[in-house]
Structure formats: structure tokens, C-alpha cells
Scaffold this active site. Structure first.
Site, PDB file in Angstrom:
ATOM      1  N   CYS A  32      56.113  27.827  11.523  1.00 45.64           N
ATOM      2  CA  CYS A  32      56.894  26.592  11.466  1.00 45.64           C
ATOM      3  C   CYS A  32      55.992  25.364  11.477  1.00 45.64           C
ATOM      4  CB  CYS A  32      57.851  26.558  12.660  1.00 45.64           C
ATOM      5  SG  CYS A  32      58.771  25.020  12.845  1.00 45.64           S
ATOM      6  N   SER A 195      51.463  21.527  11.692  1.00 45.61           N
ATOM      7  CA  SER A 195      51.936  22.837  12.131  1.00 45.61           C
ATOM      8  C   SER A 195      52.420  22.755  13.573  1.00 45.61           C
ATOM      9  CB  SER A 195      50.808  23.863  12.030  1.00 45.61           C
ATOM     10  OG  SER A 195      51.168  25.071  12.674  1.00 45.61           O
ATOM     11  N   HIS A 196      53.543  23.430  13.847  1.00 45.83           N
ATOM     12  CA  HIS A 196      54.051  23.475  15.221  1.00 45.83           C
ATOM     13  C   HIS A 196      53.089  24.263  16.117  1.00 45.83           C
ATOM     14  CE1 HIS A 196      56.830  22.871  18.335  1.00 45.83           C
ATOM     15  NE2 HIS A 196      57.958  23.117  17.707  1.00 45.83           N
ATOM     16  N   ALA A 197      52.250  25.093  15.509  1.00 44.94           N
ATOM     17  CA  ALA A 197      51.252  25.820  16.293  1.00 44.94           C
ATOM     18  C   ALA A 197      50.214  24.876  16.877  1.00 44.94           C
ATOM     19  CB  ALA A 197      50.558  26.872  15.419  1.00 44.94           C
TER      20      ALA A 197
END
Length: 221
Positions: A32, A195-197
Site C-alpha cells: 500500500c 509507501s505506507h511501509a
């Protein structure tokens, strides 16, 4: 310039990292990413560059790069062993527009905290490569970079970038648009893709807050 891909890279101790679960989930299970667009007030910055006879674009890129350096979540990457970590700084990769055929090219410049030195670096690169065509026109792009481009013909309320494989980039992808003048203030749309990471909503919110402070505090000295 003596840059190397892993220059100033600190690997993360995964067992002690507070975002370990979030990183692994959004990097491996649910790939995500997200984009957030805000209206940034650049009144002070624009007035300052006009007063000092310098160009807005490199001054604004400097403010963005400095803010990125202050927040480790926007300096993420991997070393040669595939371990995630944080670079000491990120160098801007930006676009220049060719008026003759309406194409663009991108190049990068070395970031430094010294504004005068950074301004010289960026203007020199823009002048050196202004007539070169193609997507990538300057060799030696370091691994620690972020993307920033301007769409000066458009004022927008949202923007989204994606890749075909669907894996969001850990480094920031930034787009900003046309100036908007109202009641003596100058604003522009500013969009961050990430990036949600790498970063959560909290980190992105703090980034926008600090960036607004940076453009409000900008000085050529």
C-alpha cells in the site's frame, strides 16, 4: 562529487524498530502507498526570492530537501544486502521542461545544508543540461534520491503516481502546481506520494507542518 550509493546509510535494527510490523505488513502483504495533497502557503518564500533576485524553483527544492533530511521516514532505502535503513540525506531528482518540443528531462543535484552551495549546484546542473533531451540526462544518480517536479500550468486538488507492478516507492515522489493568489497570499498545491511501509499518516502530517515552517522561515543568508 564522490557520491556512493550507500553513502551515509544506517541499517535498521529490525528487532528493536517500533515500525517493524507496519513495515513488513505494508511492504510484503498489502503493498500500500498513498498520496496526500495540501495547499502550501509560499508567500514569504516567494517574496524573499524576488527581493534577493534568485529563482523560486531551487529555493523551494532546497526547503523540501531540508525538510526530508529532518525526517528519517522520508529517507528510507535498502543497502546491497537488502536490509532497510535510513540515508543521512536525500538528493533531489527534478524535472526541467523543454519549451521547443514540450518534453521534459530529469536530472539530479547534490544536496547540502549550505543554501548558497546548493543553489549554485542546482543552477549549474540546470544550465549544463538544459538543452539535453531524454528522460535521464545526468549520469551518476545516487541511490539516496527523491523525486520532485512542477506542473506550473495547473492548480490541482489531488494527484497520484503509481507503478505497473503496484509496489509503492519508499522514497518520496513530490509534485507541486501553479501559484494561486488570493487576499495577498500566495499558495500552491503540493502532493506527496509515499509507501505506507515507509511512513504513516502521522509522519506525513508532521512533514507538511515542518515544510510550511521551512518556507515561512526561509532566508538566503
Amino acid at each position: 562529487m564522490g557520491l556512493t550509493p550507500d553513502m551515509g546509510f544506517t541499517p535498521i535494527n529490525m528487532e528493536e524498530w517500533e515500525r517493524k510490523d507496519h513495515f513488513e505488513y505494508y511492504r510484503n502483504r498489502l503493498k500500500c502507498g498513498y498520496s496526500v495533497t495540501t495547499s502550501l502557503d509560499v508567500t514569504h518564500l516567494r517574496e524573499t526570492v524576488k527581493k534577493n533576485g534568485i529563482r523560486f524553483f531551487p529555493a523551494f527544492v532546497y526547503c523540501v530537501a531540508r525538510t526530508i533530511k529532518e525526517q528519517k521516514e522520508f529517507r528510507m532505502g535498502f543497502n546491497d544486502d537488502g536490509n532497510p535503513g535510513y540515508f543521512d540525506c536525500m538528493h533531489p531528482n527534478y524535472t526541467i521542461f523543454h519549451e521547443d518540443d514540450h518534453t521534459f528531462s530529469d536530472l539530479w543535484s547534490e544536496y547540502t545544508d549550505d543554501f548558497a552551495a546548493f543553489y549554485t549546484n542546482m543552477l549549474t546542473d540546470m544550465e549544463t543540461y538544459r538543452d539535453k533531451k531524454g528522460v535521464k540526462i545526468k549520469e551518476g544518480q545516487p541511490r539516496n534520491f527523491f523525486c520532485i517536479s512542477c506542473v506550473p500550468w495547473l492548480s490541482f486538488t489531488g494527484y497520484h503516481a503509481y507503478t505497473e507492478d503496484g509496489t509503492p516507492q519508499l522514497f518520496p515522489i513530490i509534485v507541486y502546481g501553479a501559484f494561486h493568489e488570493e487576499s495577498g497570499r500566495t499558495t500552491l498545491p503540493f502532493c506527496m506520494n509515499i509507501s505506507h511501509a515507509a511512513a504513516d499518516g502521522y509522519h506525513t502530517s508532521m512533514f507538511f507542518k515542518r515544510l510550511q515552517e521551512a518556507v515561512n522561515e526561509f532566508s538566503c543568508i
